[in-house]
Motif scaffolding. Structure first.
Motif, mmCIF file in Angstrom:
data_model
loop_
_atom_site.group_PDB
_atom_site.id
_atom_site.type_symbol
_atom_site.label_atom_id
_atom_site.label_comp_id
_atom_site.label_asym_id
_atom_site.label_seq_id
_atom_site.Cartn_x
_atom_site.Cartn_y
_atom_site.Cartn_z
ATOM 1 N N ASP A 105 0.772 -0.945 0.465
ATOM 2 C CA ASP A 105 0.410 0.023 -0.086
ATOM 3 C C ASP A 105 0.655 1.114 -0.148
ATOM 4 O O ASP A 105 0.491 1.987 -0.293
ATOM 5 N N GLN A 106 2.483 1.700 0.490
ATOM 6 C CA GLN A 106 3.195 2.392 0.399
ATOM 7 C C GLN A 106 4.062 2.844 -0.771
ATOM 8 O O GLN A 106 3.539 2.769 -2.003
ATOM 9 N N THR A 107 3.173 4.455 -0.967
ATOM 10 C CA THR A 107 4.737 4.733 -2.124
ATOM 11 C C THR A 107 5.518 4.892 -2.552
ATOM 12 O O THR A 107 6.368 4.492 -1.252
ATOM 13 N N TYR A 108 6.267 4.504 -3.307
ATOM 14 C CA TYR A 108 8.102 4.255 -3.603
ATOM 15 C C TYR A 108 7.929 5.095 -4.789
ATOM 16 O O TYR A 108 7.363 5.780 -5.549
ATOM 17 N N ASP A 109 9.391 5.540 -4.828
ATOM 18 C CA ASP A 109 10.316 6.527 -5.474
ATOM 19 C C ASP A 109 9.954 6.145 -7.421
ATOM 20 O O ASP A 109 9.755 6.374 -7.763
ATOM 21 N N ALA A 110 10.801 4.618 -6.561
ATOM 22 C CA ALA A 110 10.429 4.400 -8.453
ATOM 23 C C ALA A 110 10.125 2.555 -8.120
ATOM 24 O O ALA A 110 10.187 1.719 -6.996
ATOM 25 N N LEU A 111 9.661 1.745 -9.475
ATOM 26 C CA LEU A 111 9.405 0.723 -9.433
ATOM 27 C C LEU A 111 10.048 -0.079 -10.996
ATOM 28 O O LEU A 111 10.446 0.391 -11.316
ATOM 29 N N VAL A 112 11.214 -1.122 -10.387
ATOM 30 C CA VAL A 112 12.035 -2.021 -11.071
ATOM 31 C C VAL A 112 12.027 -3.039 -11.304
ATOM 32 O O VAL A 112 11.233 -3.623 -10.718
ATOM 33 N N CYS A 113 11.050 -3.553 -12.408
ATOM 34 C CA CYS A 113 11.521 -5.219 -13.051
ATOM 35 C C CYS A 113 11.989 -5.124 -14.571
ATOM 36 O O CYS A 113 11.930 -5.080 -15.491
ATOM 37 N N ILE A 114 12.490 -6.318 -13.605
ATOM 38 C CA ILE A 114 13.939 -6.764 -14.798
ATOM 39 C C ILE A 114 14.010 -8.012 -15.224
ATOM 40 O O ILE A 114 13.522 -9.233 -14.537
ATOM 41 N N ASN A 115 13.523 -8.405 -16.732
ATOM 42 C CA ASN A 115 13.069 -9.961 -17.054
ATOM 43 C C ASN A 115 12.208 -10.013 -16.566
ATOM 44 O O ASN A 115 12.242 -11.954 -16.662
ATOM 45 N N MET A 116 11.269 -9.699 -16.058
ATOM 46 C CA MET A 116 9.430 -10.566 -15.878
ATOM 47 C C MET A 116 8.638 -10.457 -16.938
ATOM 48 O O MET A 116 8.039 -11.225 -17.384
ATOM 49 N N ILE A 117 8.494 -9.629 -17.656
ATOM 50 C CA ILE A 117 7.641 -9.219 -18.796
ATOM 51 C C ILE A 117 8.066 -10.291 -19.860
ATOM 52 O O ILE A 117 6.156 -10.751 -20.480
ATOM 53 N N HIS A 118 8.918 -11.193 -20.070
ATOM 54 C CA HIS A 118 8.504 -11.809 -21.214
ATOM 55 C C HIS A 118 8.456 -13.274 -20.515
ATOM 56 O O HIS A 118 8.043 -14.342 -21.323
ATOM 57 N N ILE A 119 8.862 -12.967 -18.777
ATOM 58 C CA ILE A 119 8.286 -14.672 -18.398
ATOM 59 C C ILE A 119 7.207 -14.446 -17.824
ATOM 60 O O ILE A 119 7.477 -15.115 -16.728
ATOM 61 N N SER A 120 5.915 -14.629 -18.455
ATOM 62 C CA SER A 120 4.910 -13.997 -17.208
ATOM 63 C C SER A 120 3.781 -13.923 -18.056
ATOM 64 O O SER A 120 3.840 -13.822 -19.305
ATOM 65 N N PRO A 121 2.094 -13.894 -17.747
ATOM 66 C CA PRO A 121 1.677 -13.980 -18.830
ATOM 67 C C PRO A 121 1.239 -11.952 -18.947
ATOM 68 O O PRO A 121 1.657 -12.211 -18.133
ATOM 69 N N TRP A 122 0.395 -12.098 -19.803
ATOM 70 C CA TRP A 122 0.110 -10.691 -20.111
ATOM 71 C C TRP A 122 -0.917 -10.492 -18.847
ATOM 72 O O TRP A 122 -0.161 -9.031 -18.850
ATOM 73 N N GLU A 123 -1.132 -10.735 -18.070
ATOM 74 C CA GLU A 123 -2.288 -10.354 -17.443
ATOM 75 C C GLU A 123 -0.388 -9.549 -16.145
ATOM 76 O O GLU A 123 -1.082 -8.980 -15.172
ATOM 77 N N ALA A 124 -0.213 -10.322 -15.961
ATOM 78 C CA ALA A 124 0.999 -9.854 -14.684
ATOM 79 C C ALA A 124 2.491 -8.241 -15.250
ATOM 80 O O ALA A 124 2.131 -7.768 -14.467
ATOM 81 N N THR A 125 1.713 -7.830 -16.544
ATOM 82 C CA THR A 125 1.979 -7.049 -17.046
ATOM 83 C C THR A 125 1.020 -5.607 -16.954
ATOM 84 O O THR A 125 1.169 -5.075 -16.327
ATOM 85 N N GLU A 126 0.053 -6.325 -17.014
ATOM 86 C CA GLU A 126 -1.213 -5.273 -16.742
ATOM 87 C C GLU A 126 -1.271 -4.720 -15.202
ATOM 88 O O GLU A 126 -1.804 -3.955 -15.201
ATOM 89 N N LYS A 167 7.485 -19.400 -25.670
ATOM 90 C CA LYS A 167 6.351 -20.124 -26.000
ATOM 91 C C LYS A 167 6.249 -21.478 -26.181
ATOM 92 O O LYS A 167 4.461 -22.234 -25.602
ATOM 93 N N ALA A 168 7.286 -21.852 -26.394
ATOM 94 C CA ALA A 168 7.139 -23.879 -26.010
ATOM 95 C C ALA A 168 7.050 -24.674 -24.599
ATOM 96 O O ALA A 168 6.457 -25.129 -24.553
ATOM 97 N N ARG A 169 7.648 -23.191 -23.474
ATOM 98 C CA ARG A 169 7.356 -23.945 -22.205
ATOM 99 C C ARG A 169 5.966 -23.132 -21.696
ATOM 100 O O ARG A 169 5.594 -23.577 -21.056
ATOM 101 N N ASN A 170 5.862 -22.243 -22.424
ATOM 102 C CA ASN A 170 4.531 -21.774 -21.442
ATOM 103 C C ASN A 170 4.082 -20.827 -22.855
ATOM 104 O O ASN A 170 4.776 -19.635 -23.291
ATOM 105 N N PRO A 171 2.080 -21.117 -23.634
ATOM 106 C CA PRO A 171 2.223 -19.982 -24.206
ATOM 107 C C PRO A 171 2.036 -18.659 -24.276
ATOM 108 O O PRO A 171 1.435 -18.187 -24.955
ATOM 109 N N ALA A 172 1.607 -18.926 -22.759
ATOM 110 C CA ALA A 172 1.830 -17.508 -22.509
ATOM 111 C C ALA A 172 2.729 -16.687 -22.109
ATOM 112 O O ALA A 172 2.421 -15.186 -21.883
ATOM 113 N N TRP A 173 3.469 -17.292 -22.571
ATOM 114 C CA TRP A 173 4.838 -16.641 -22.385
ATOM 115 C C TRP A 173 5.797 -15.910 -24.004
ATOM 116 O O TRP A 173 4.999 -16.208 -24.989
ATOM 117 N N GLY A 174 6.455 -15.111 -23.711
ATOM 118 C CA GLY A 174 6.834 -14.602 -25.249
ATOM 119 C C GLY A 174 7.052 -12.869 -24.672
ATOM 120 O O GLY A 174 6.748 -12.229 -24.060
#
Length: 210
Positions: A105-126, A167-174
């Motif tokens: 719930d708290q406020t942060y000055d920055a969010l950092v996300c390294i190498n997640m978006i392609h190894i997760s379903p699109w819902e994670a990016t949302e 995509k071979a490991r998980n069709p929702a990734w890529g």
């Protein structure tokens, strides 16, 4: 900026990522030019915890909050943290981008996300963009790192092969199209401000809350 020795021995219970060991210095060098002198950073999908440790070691006046949904990753982060105690590296949080009930719930000055978006379903990016819109103040930073598809930029053969393997490991990734990522960011009050080419056909994408 002082960085960690990449040849450091992996602690008991810790995971070791060769990619994290290779790219931490370049990522932190870029981040240091965009982060405030003092503040709090929330890292999403911290994985092994090597980036978190390197960041806390290099950026003494930044409190670096690691997080991950995976029990194995949380154990690894804690192992690295216990082996290298630092006052600005608190215990990791369990945070899942597809589970809003786990979001802080708290406020942060920055969010950092390294190498997640392609190894997760699109819902994670949302979820990531929704969280950023919720916890970042005006002017707050969202930093993304990884491989992406880009308009008018040929996909490197190594990235194409990586995409197929994901995509071979998980069709929702890529690999995601950076335009789709930016459109999702804009829905939550985040403006794309900079693209930086990195090693091994990766890029850094920088957004600000407006």
């Amino acid at each position: 900026m002082q960085t960690m020795d990449t040849q450091q021995t992996t602690p008991a219970g810790g995971l070791f990522s060769p990619a994290a060991a290779r790219n931490s210095e370049a990522i932190l060098g870029l981040l240091a030019t965009h982060l405030p002198a003092h503040g709090h950073v929330l890292e999403i999908a911290s994985g092994s915890g090597q980036h978190a440790l390197a960041a806390a070691h290099a950026l003494h006046d930044i409190v670096w909050q690691a997080s991950d949904p995976s029990p194995e990753a949380l154990q690894s982060i804690e192992a690295w943290r216990n082996d290298n105690p630092l006052p600005n590296l608190p215990a990791p949080l369990r945070v899942d981008m597809t589970g809003p009930d786990t979001w802080p719930d708290q406020t942060y000055d920055a969010l950092v996300c390294i190498n997640m978006i392609h190894i997760s379903p699109w819902e994670a990016t949302e979820g990531l963009m929704a969280l950023a819109g919720k916890v970042l103040p005006l002017g707050g930073l969202l930093y993304l790192y990884g491989p992406y598809r880009e308009l008018d930029v040929p996909l490197a053969p190594s990235n194409a092969a990586f995409d197929e393997s994901l995509k071979a490991r998980n069709p929702a990734w890529g690999l995601r199209d950076s335009r789709d990522v930016s459109r999702e960011a804009k829905k939550h009050g985040l403006r794309f401000t900079r693209r930086v080419e990195m090693a091994a056909n990766n890029i850094s994408l920088i957004y600000r809350r407006f």
